[in-house]
Enzyme design. Structure first.
Site, PDB file in Angstrom:
ATOM      1  N   THR A   1       0.851  -1.197   0.000  1.00  0.00           N
ATOM      2  CA  THR A   1       0.000   0.000   0.000  1.00  0.00           C
ATOM      3  C   THR A   1       0.884   1.245   0.000  1.00  0.00           C
ATOM      4  O   THR A   1       2.014   1.193   0.480  1.00  0.00           O
ATOM      5  CB  THR A   1      -0.846  -0.045   1.295  1.00  0.00           C
ATOM      6  OG1 THR A   1      -1.771  -1.097   1.172  1.00  0.00           O
ATOM      7  CG2 THR A   1      -1.555   1.256   1.586  1.00  0.00           C
TER       8      THR A   1
ATOM      9  N   THR B   1      -0.122   1.039   6.963  1.00  0.00           N
ATOM     10  CA  THR B   1      -0.058  -0.080   6.028  1.00  0.00           C
ATOM     11  C   THR B   1       0.136  -1.362   6.821  1.00  0.00           C
ATOM     12  O   THR B   1       0.887  -1.386   7.794  1.00  0.00           O
ATOM     13  CB  THR B   1       1.082   0.081   5.015  1.00  0.00           C
ATOM     14  OG1 THR B   1       1.159  -1.112   4.227  1.00  0.00           O
ATOM     15  CG2 THR B   1       2.432   0.335   5.667  1.00  0.00           C
TER      16      THR B   1
HETATM   17  N1  ASP Z   1      -3.757  -2.200   4.809  1.00  0.00           N
HETATM   18  C1  ASP Z   1      -4.056  -2.717   3.512  1.00  0.00           C
HETATM   19  C2  ASP Z   1      -5.328  -3.497   3.574  1.00  0.00           C
HETATM   20  O1  ASP Z   1      -5.515  -4.232   4.528  1.00  0.00           O
HETATM   21  C3  ASP Z   1      -3.001  -3.596   2.973  1.00  0.00           C
HETATM   22  C4  ASP Z   1      -1.626  -2.981   2.957  1.00  0.00           C
HETATM   23  O2  ASP Z   1      -1.314  -2.112   3.757  1.00  0.00           O
HETATM   24  O3  ASP Z   1      -0.834  -3.341   2.106  1.00  0.00           O
HETATM   25  O4  ASP Z   1      -6.100  -3.431   2.671  1.00  0.00           O
END
Ligand code: ASP
Length: 357
Positions: free
Chosen positions: A223, A274
Site C-alpha cells: 500500500t 499499512t
Molecule cells: N492495509 C491494507 C489493507 O488491509 C493492505 C496494505 O497495507 O498493504 O487493505
C-alpha cells in the site's frame, strides 16, 4: 609636526570607525540570515510504500534500486510543492499519484488481485485543518483512486463512496477512467496464483488455517501513503491501496477508513498506515496515535511506538505507519521485517529506508 600627528589620528579614527561599521553590518546581515532561517515556516513530508516480509536476501540490487528511485521521485514531487508554498493536501495527492502510477506498489497500476481475478482499490485523504475527509472503496476503473477520494471530500457532501456509485461519481467529476486491464501486472497475477495454489494445499490439509496462512504470512503488502506539514501549518494524510491479494466478498481494508488507515488533525499529527487491515480497523490505529497525543500528551514517536510495537501486535496484527506532527517531527514505525519509506525535511534532507534496523 603636531598638526601631522593630529591629522593621522583623525584619519585613523575614521578608518577604524568605518571598519566597525562594516563589521557590524556583516554581523547584522548574518543575524538576519539565521533569524530568517529560524523563523522560516517549518514543513516536511513522509511516505510509505507498504510494510511486510521485505528482506534484503529476497531482493535483487536492481529491484532495490528501482524502489529507492521511485520513493525518491515521489517524495521530491511533494517536497517541491511544499517548498513553493503549496498545501499539504496538494503534496499528499501528487506524491501518492507517482506511486499509484508505478507497478512497484500495491496501489493504482500495481494493485493486487482479488480472488475473482479483479483489482478493487481503496483510498482516503484527510485535511488536518478542517477535519474534512474523503474516501473510496472497491473502485475498479479509476486510474488514481486518491484523486477520487479528494473529489469526494471537496465536491460531495459525503465522506465515503463505494463500488459502482463511486465510479459514476468519478465519471461525473471527469476523473481519468481506464479499462480494468490497465491494472494487470504479471507479478501480481502470479502472486494470486501462488496464494490460491497454497490455499488449496492448506484446504486439503486443514480447512481452518486455509483462510489465514497463505493469505497473510507471506504477503508483501505494498500500500502507499503520505503525510505532510505545509508552510501554513496545516497537516494532511492520504492512503491508497489495492488491498490484500486474494481478498473475497468485496472485502474492504483499513486504507479508506478514516481513523483506521488515515487520519490528520492540526492539533496533533497526520498518519497513514499499512499492514493487515482488519487489525488496523479494530485498533483504530491512525486515530489512536492522534488520541494518545491529544489526551495523554504523548509525543508523536511515543504514541506511534505504543500503537505499532505494543497494541497492534498484542491484537494479532502487523504493519506500520508513517506520520508527521504539527511541529514537523516524523515517525516511521513498523513491526514487520521491512517497510518502504522516505522522509524529507524543510532543509531538503532526505532519508530512504526499506529494511528494519
Ligand atoms: N492495509 C491494507 C489493507 O488491509 C493492505 C496494505 O497495507 O498493504 O487493505
Amino acid at each position: 609636526m603636531k598638526k601631522f600627528i593630529l591629522l593621522l589620528s583623525i584619519i585613523g579614527f575614521f578608518s577604524c570607525n568605518e571598519k566597525t561599521e562594516v563589521n557590524s553590518a556583516e554581523a547584522n546581515a548574518s543575524n538576519v540570515n539565521t533569524e530568517e532561517q529560524d523563523s522560516a515556516p517549518n514543513f516536511g513530508i513522509v511516505i510509505h510504500g507498504g510494510a511486510g516480509t521485505i528482506l534484503k536476501e529476497n531482493m535483487s540490487d536492481s529491484l532495490e534500486n528501482a524502489y529507492r528511485a521511485k520513493l525518491e521521485e515521489a517524495i521530491r514531487v511533494g517536497h517541491e510543492i511544499l517548498a513553493n508554498g503549496g498545501t499539504s493536501l496538494e503534496a499528499v495527492q501528487a506524491t501518492i499519484n507517482v506511486m499509484e502510477d508505478s507497478p512497484l506498489f500495491n496501489a493504482g497500476k500495481g494493485a493486487v488481485f482479488t480472488n475473482a481475478g479483479t483489482n478493487e482499490m481503496d483510498a482516503s485523504i484527510m485535511d488536518g485543518a478542517t477535519l474534512d475527509a474523503g474516501a473510496v472503496a472497491g473502485v475498479t476503473t479509476v486510474k488514481n483512486p486518491i484523486d477520487l477520494a479528494y473529489e469526494v471530500m471537496v465536491n460531495s457532501e459525503h465522506v465515503m463512496m463505494a463500488g459502482k456509485g463511486a465510479e459514476i461519481f468519478a465519471k461525473q467529476q471527469e476523473m481519468e477512467i481506464v479499462d480494468p486491464d490497465y491494472f494487470y501486472t504479471e507479478s501480481r497475477y502470479k502472486s494470486l496464483k501462488r496464494i490460491k495454489e497454497s490455499e488449496q494445499t492448506e484446504l486439503d490439509h486443514d480447512s481452518r488455517s486455509a483462510f489465514v496462512d497463505p493469505f497473510i504470512k507471506d504477503s508483501k503488502f505494498g500500500t502507499v501513503g503520505c503525510a505532510a506539514l505545509d508552510k501554513h501549518g496545516n497537516l494532511a494524510a492520504g492512503t491508497s491501496t489495492g488491498g490484500m491479494t486474494n481478498k473475497k466478498w468485496g472485502r474492504i481494508g483499513d486504507a479508506p477508513i478514516i481513523g483506521a488507515g488515515t487520519y490528520a488533525n492540526n492539533k496533533t499529527c497526520a498518519v497513514s498506515g499499512t499492514g493487515w487491515g482488519e487489525f488496523f480497523i479494530r485498533g483504530v490505529v491512525a486515530y489512536d496515535i492522534s488520541a494518545l497525543m491529544e489526551y495523554q500528551g504523548l509525543s508523536l514517536q511515543e504514541a506511534a511506538r505504543r500503537v505499532i510495537q505494543e497494541k497492534n501486535p498484542e491484537l494479532g496484527g502487523n504493519g506500520g505507519i508513517i506520520a508527521i506532527d504539527h511541529e514537523g517531527n516524523v515517525s516511521m514505525e513498523f513491526n514487520t521485517a521491512g517497510m518502504y519509506r522516505a522522509k524529507m525535511n524543510k532543509d531538503g534532507e532526505l532519508e530512504i529506508g526499506i529494511y528494519g534496523e
